[in-house]
Design an enzyme around this catalytic site. Structure first.
Site, PDB file in Angstrom:
ATOM      1  CB  CYS A  94      -0.987  -0.183   1.094  1.00 34.51           C
ATOM      2  SG  CYS A  94      -2.397   0.897   0.932  1.00 34.51           S
ATOM      3  NE  ARG A 129      -9.214   5.097   2.501  1.00 37.26           N
ATOM      4  CZ  ARG A 129      -8.118   5.638   2.541  1.00 37.26           C
ATOM      5  NH1 ARG A 129      -7.758   6.742   1.750  1.00 37.26           N
ATOM      6  NH2 ARG A 129      -6.880   5.068   2.972  1.00 37.26           N
ATOM      7  CG  HIS A 195      -3.301  -3.445   4.453  1.00 37.94           C
ATOM      8  ND1 HIS A 195      -2.465  -2.961   4.298  1.00 37.94           N
ATOM      9  CD2 HIS A 195      -4.200  -2.618   3.588  1.00 37.94           C
ATOM     10  CE1 HIS A 195      -2.260  -1.837   4.166  1.00 37.94           C
ATOM     11  NE2 HIS A 195      -3.328  -1.520   3.578  1.00 37.94           N
TER      12      HIS A 195
END
Ligand code: GLN
EC number: 6.3.5.13
Length: 242
Positions: A94, A129, A195
């Site tokens: 990320c 997002r 993640h």
């Protein structure tokens, strides 16, 4: 690898460790020890120099301001460049992925130079997002099972000719460019938006990093039942409607 010791370097836990990505360092370390390797794990804070003699470097995600600070310090430090020149393996997530690229948009809305270790450019996505579970198919050249992870990012990442997509998503956004790609890699440097921690969900990627660092084609098998249970649960979650 020198002195028969595998050196794992976890970069900037004080800036880039907000999403549990430190678990990636734990998984690589554990899987190396399970194979009987002598392992040294070094956590390098942002006020410390990056050692150049590591074998595997891991960088996690982070919020926008710490991301800019981390990029500034890594550029100034220069140690990660030298480590990659020495053949080190780098795995980034990320914010870490964006930092390794050519540039990204920082918290001030400005174009921030990355380290240029991976041929990707990140911009800010115009849409919502990207948040949620992801399922993807890893580049068949790498011979790995499907990718599972959790994404949470505003940035979108475009891959240049010097890198390849790590995976194609079946569910979720990944790089967010609309072409279905997720993450990027070259010979020794890997980046992903996943993640989870992603190496706990995809222990075979951890093993790939170990094989590259050790320059071997195979590793002794491990008991992966716990990992498989987690994978099954999260792969099912990725396929649930939001
Ligand atoms: N700030 C970056 C983005 O939103 C990275 C976020 C993260 O590391 N989760 O794209």
């Amino acid at each position: 690898m020198s002195d028969n010791q595998l050196r794992i370097v976890w970069i900037y836990p004080d800036l880039l460790s907000t999403y549990g990505d430190q678990g990636n360092a734990l998984v690589v370390e554990r899987r190396a020890r399970q194979r009987g390797l002598d392992v040294a794990r070094l956590d390098v804070r942002s006020d410390q120099p990056i050692p150049t003699s590591g074998d595997i470097y891991l960088i996690g995600g982070g919020e926008d301001r710490p991301q800019r600070l981390a990029a500034e310090r890594l550029r100034r430090d220069g140690g990660l460049y030298r480590a990659v020149e020495n053949g080190a393996i780098v795995f980034s997530v990320c914010a870490g992925y964006q930092i390794l690229g050519q540039e990204f948009i920082n918290d001030l809305g400005q174009r921030e130079p990355g380290l240029g270790l991976l041929d990707v450019v990140s911009t800010r996505g115009e849409g919502a997002r990207c948040v949620g579970d992801v399922l993807g198919d890893i580049d068949p050249r790498l011979g790995l099972p499907p990718l599972t992870g959790f994404e949470n990012h505003q940035g979108v990442t475009h891959i240049g000719p010097g890198a390849r997509p790590l995976a194609q998503v079946r569910f979720g956004n990944g790089n967010g460019t609309g072409d279905g790609t997720e993450g990027a890699y070259n010979d020794t440097v890997f980046g992903t938006y996943m993640h989870g921690p992603v190496l706990a969900r995809n222990p075979q990627i951890a093993d790939l990093l170990l094989k590259l660092a050790l320059d071997v084609n195979a590793l002794p098998p491990t008991d992966d039942r716990w990992y498989e249970a987690l994978r099954t649960e999260r792969i099912a979650a990725a396929q649930q409607p939001a």
